[in-house]
Design a protein around this motif. Structure first.
Motif, PDB file in Angstrom:
ATOM      1  N   GLY A  32       0.823  -1.202   0.000  1.00 33.16           N
ATOM      2  CA  GLY A  32       0.000   0.000   0.000  1.00 33.16           C
ATOM      3  C   GLY A  32       0.855   1.249   0.000  1.00 33.16           C
ATOM      4  N   GLY A  33       0.193   2.399   0.019  1.00 29.10           N
ATOM      5  CA  GLY A  33       0.897   3.671   0.017  1.00 29.10           C
ATOM      6  C   GLY A  33       0.291   4.630   1.022  1.00 29.10           C
ATOM      7  N   VAL A  34       1.152   5.372   1.707  1.00 28.87           N
ATOM      8  CA  VAL A  34       0.710   6.335   2.717  1.00 28.87           C
ATOM      9  C   VAL A  34       1.344   7.682   2.422  1.00 28.87           C
ATOM     10  N   THR A  35       0.518   8.728   2.404  1.00 24.48           N
ATOM     11  CA  THR A  35       0.993  10.102   2.239  1.00 24.48           C
ATOM     12  C   THR A  35       0.578  10.911   3.457  1.00 24.48           C
ATOM     13  N   ILE A  36       1.542  11.595   4.077  1.00 23.02           N
ATOM     14  CA  ILE A  36       1.281  12.417   5.252  1.00 23.02           C
ATOM     15  C   ILE A  36       1.713  13.838   4.936  1.00 23.02           C
ATOM     16  N   LYS A  37       0.790  14.786   5.084  1.00 28.53           N
ATOM     17  CA  LYS A  37       1.086  16.196   4.837  1.00 28.53           C
ATOM     18  C   LYS A  37       1.152  16.930   6.175  1.00 28.53           C
ATOM     19  N   VAL A  38       2.253  17.659   6.390  1.00 27.13           N
ATOM     20  CA  VAL A  38       2.484  18.296   7.680  1.00 27.13           C
ATOM     21  C   VAL A  38       2.722  19.796   7.484  1.00 27.13           C
ATOM     22  N   PRO A  39       2.517  20.605   8.540  1.00 27.69           N
ATOM     23  CA  PRO A  39       2.798  22.047   8.447  1.00 27.69           C
ATOM     24  C   PRO A  39       4.288  22.312   8.250  1.00 27.69           C
ATOM     25  N   VAL A  40       4.601  23.521   7.775  1.00 29.52           N
ATOM     26  CA  VAL A  40       5.997  23.876   7.481  1.00 29.52           C
ATOM     27  C   VAL A  40       6.809  24.111   8.744  1.00 29.52           C
ATOM     28  N   ASP A  41       6.165  24.259   9.903  1.00 30.61           N
ATOM     29  CA  ASP A  41       6.911  24.497  11.138  1.00 30.61           C
ATOM     30  C   ASP A  41       7.152  23.214  11.931  1.00 30.61           C
ATOM     31  N   TRP A  42       6.877  22.043  11.316  1.00 29.89           N
ATOM     32  CA  TRP A  42       7.126  20.773  11.989  1.00 29.89           C
ATOM     33  C   TRP A  42       8.455  20.177  11.531  1.00 29.89           C
ATOM     34  N   THR A  43       9.180  19.590  12.457  1.00 25.98           N
ATOM     35  CA  THR A  43      10.362  18.794  12.128  1.00 25.98           C
ATOM     36  C   THR A  43       9.938  17.328  12.034  1.00 25.98           C
ATOM     37  N   VAL A  44      10.265  16.672  10.939  1.00 27.26           N
ATOM     38  CA  VAL A  44       9.887  15.272  10.713  1.00 27.26           C
ATOM     39  C   VAL A  44      11.107  14.386  10.898  1.00 27.26           C
ATOM     40  N   VAL A  45      10.989  13.382  11.734  1.00 27.34           N
ATOM     41  CA  VAL A  45      12.066  12.416  11.973  1.00 27.34           C
ATOM     42  C   VAL A  45      11.555  11.034  11.570  1.00 27.34           C
ATOM     43  N   LEU A  46      12.134  10.472  10.518  1.00 24.24           N
ATOM     44  CA  LEU A  46      11.748   9.150  10.052  1.00 24.24           C
ATOM     45  C   LEU A  46      12.542   8.090  10.788  1.00 24.24           C
ATOM     46  N   GLN A  47      11.844   7.125  11.339  1.00 23.11           N
ATOM     47  CA  GLN A  47      12.476   6.001  12.027  1.00 23.11           C
ATOM     48  C   GLN A  47      11.910   4.699  11.476  1.00 23.11           C
ATOM     49  N   GLY A  48      11.698   4.657  10.178  1.00 26.89           N
ATOM     50  CA  GLY A  48      11.058   3.509   9.563  1.00 26.89           C
ATOM     51  C   GLY A  48      12.033   2.516   8.974  1.00 26.89           C
ATOM     52  N   THR A  49      11.487   1.357   8.626  1.00 28.45           N
ATOM     53  CA  THR A  49      12.257   0.288   7.995  1.00 28.45           C
ATOM     54  C   THR A  49      11.576  -0.105   6.693  1.00 28.45           C
ATOM     55  N   PRO A  50      12.081   0.319   5.548  1.00 29.37           N
ATOM     56  CA  PRO A  50      11.504  -0.124   4.278  1.00 29.37           C
ATOM     57  C   PRO A  50      11.986  -1.526   3.924  1.00 29.37           C
ATOM     58  N   ILE A  51      11.051  -2.403   3.573  1.00 29.88           N
ATOM     59  CA  ILE A  51      11.362  -3.768   3.155  1.00 29.88           C
ATOM     60  C   ILE A  51      10.839  -3.934   1.730  1.00 29.88           C
ATOM     61  N   MET A  52      11.744  -3.841   0.770  1.00 33.87           N
ATOM     62  CA  MET A  52      11.352  -3.838  -0.637  1.00 33.87           C
ATOM     63  C   MET A  52      10.314  -2.748  -0.901  1.00 33.87           C
ATOM     64  N   GLY A  53      10.440  -1.655  -0.151  1.00 33.95           N
ATOM     65  CA  GLY A  53       9.564  -0.511  -0.296  1.00 33.95           C
ATOM     66  C   GLY A  53      10.375   0.761  -0.147  1.00 33.95           C
ATOM     67  N   GLY A  54       9.717   1.881   0.139  1.00 32.50           N
ATOM     68  CA  GLY A  54      10.446   3.132   0.221  1.00 32.50           C
ATOM     69  C   GLY A  54       9.856   4.105   1.212  1.00 32.50           C
ATOM     70  N   PHE A  55      10.735   4.850   1.889  1.00 28.15           N
ATOM     71  CA  PHE A  55      10.376   5.976   2.740  1.00 28.15           C
ATOM     72  C   PHE A  55      10.927   7.227   2.077  1.00 28.15           C
ATOM     73  N   GLU A  56      10.098   8.251   1.934  1.00 25.64           N
ATOM     74  CA  GLU A  56      10.544   9.486   1.290  1.00 25.64           C
ATOM     75  C   GLU A  56      10.034  10.682   2.073  1.00 25.64           C
ATOM     76  N   GLU A  57      10.939  11.593   2.361  1.00 29.25           N
ATOM     77  CA  GLU A  57      10.601  12.791   3.129  1.00 29.25           C
ATOM     78  C   GLU A  57      10.912  14.027   2.289  1.00 29.25           C
ATOM     79  N   LYS A  58       9.886  14.854   2.044  1.00 28.35           N
ATOM     80  CA  LYS A  58      10.019  16.008   1.155  1.00 28.35           C
ATOM     81  C   LYS A  58       9.667  17.324   1.852  1.00 28.35           C
ATOM     82  N   THR A  59       9.811  17.379   3.153  1.00 27.85           N
ATOM     83  CA  THR A  59       9.458  18.596   3.865  1.00 27.85           C
ATOM     84  C   THR A  59      10.593  19.619   3.770  1.00 27.85           C
ATOM     85  N   VAL A  60      10.224  20.889   3.934  1.00 27.77           N
ATOM     86  CA  VAL A  60      11.226  21.952   3.950  1.00 27.77           C
ATOM     87  C   VAL A  60      11.720  22.130   5.386  1.00 27.77           C
ATOM     88  N   PRO A  61      12.981  22.529   5.575  1.00 28.49           N
ATOM     89  CA  PRO A  61      13.489  22.745   6.937  1.00 28.49           C
ATOM     90  C   PRO A  61      12.695  23.837   7.645  1.00 28.49           C
TER      91      PRO A  61
END
Length: 235
Positions: free
Chosen positions: A183-212
């Motif tokens: 499946g696929g999950v998209t999460i949209k967050v405000p520009v003043d949030w810091t995002v910390v990915l702690q995931g494990t992709p298994i033949m999949g992908g984690f992608e973070e496109k937020t601005v600092p």
């Protein structure tokens, strides 16, 4: 600034042990020491492994049911393949339907509790401090509006989820557990949030496109697994 943090040690250990066990089983099968017919049982064992990962991650009753269901499906398939039990799919699919219905009932009860705490507003907008979302063979889209988002859980099984948090805020830190299987999950967050990915992709992908973010202080931890699926976090 957004970053990719180290994986959860518990999940790393589970994945490492699973890889070792699978490698040993392939080795003894290929050497002819034991006739396991392991290739035939690979997918059922994968279902059991994915179910264990879900149980290690979840805090919700519905998540435990999903993890248990994956484990049960894998075990029944292996027992059927080895001839230990004689069960056909025309007898099994009603049981799977019942399990899915139980998950829906539990999620409905949890949803009523959330609405009592925050209440619903029109146009698919919800005032919830925590989320518990399950998307099964379909698409789920929700916008959350709250001044105190505390995280929650997202499960996407052969489906998609779009969670919009851009009109929400965090008091300090929040943790969002994600489990995406085919499946696929998209999460949209405000520009003043810091995002910390702690995931494990298994033949999949984690992608973070937020601005600092310009200021620090609001941190969203996204933890979990993308198994032959994907997770995207963006503004």
């Amino acid at each position: 600034m957004s970053s990719f943090a180290k994986n959860d040690p518990k999940s790393q250990m589970a994945i490492g042990v699973a890889v070792i066990v699978i490698g040993l089983l392939f080795l003894v099968d290929n050497l002819g020491w034991v006739d396991l017919d392991f290739r035939r049982h690979l997918w059922p064992m994968a279902l059991i492994f994915f179910g264990i990962l879900k149980l290690l991650q979840t805090r919700a009753t519905s998540g435990k049911l999903i993890g248990g269901g994956l484990i049960a499906a894998g075990c029944v398939t292996i027992l059927r393949q080895t001839g230990i039990i004689d069960i056909h799919w025309h007898s099994l699919w009603p049981v799977l339907l019942i399990v899915f219905g139980v998950v829906v009932v539990f999620k409905s009860a949890e949803g009523r509790s959330a609405f009592k705490q925050g209440g619903a507003v029109p146009d698919n907008e919800f005032e919830q401090t925590e989320v518990n979302i399950t998307s099964f063979m379909g698409a789920f889209k929700r916008r959350i509006i709250t001044a105190d988002f505390r995280g929650g859980e997202i499960t996407a099984l052969m489906g998609g989820c779009d969670l919009d948090l851009r009109q929400s805020s965090i008091n300090g830190e929040a943790v969002l557990n994600v489990f995406s299987l085919f499946g696929g999950v998209t999460i949209k967050v405000p520009v003043d949030w810091t995002v910390v990915l702690q995931g494990t992709p298994i033949m999949g992908g984690f992608e973070e496109k937020t601005v600092p973010p310009a200021t620090q202080g609001k941190v969203l931890y996204v933890r979990g697994y993308a198994i032959m699926g994907g997770l995207e976090v963006r503004n």
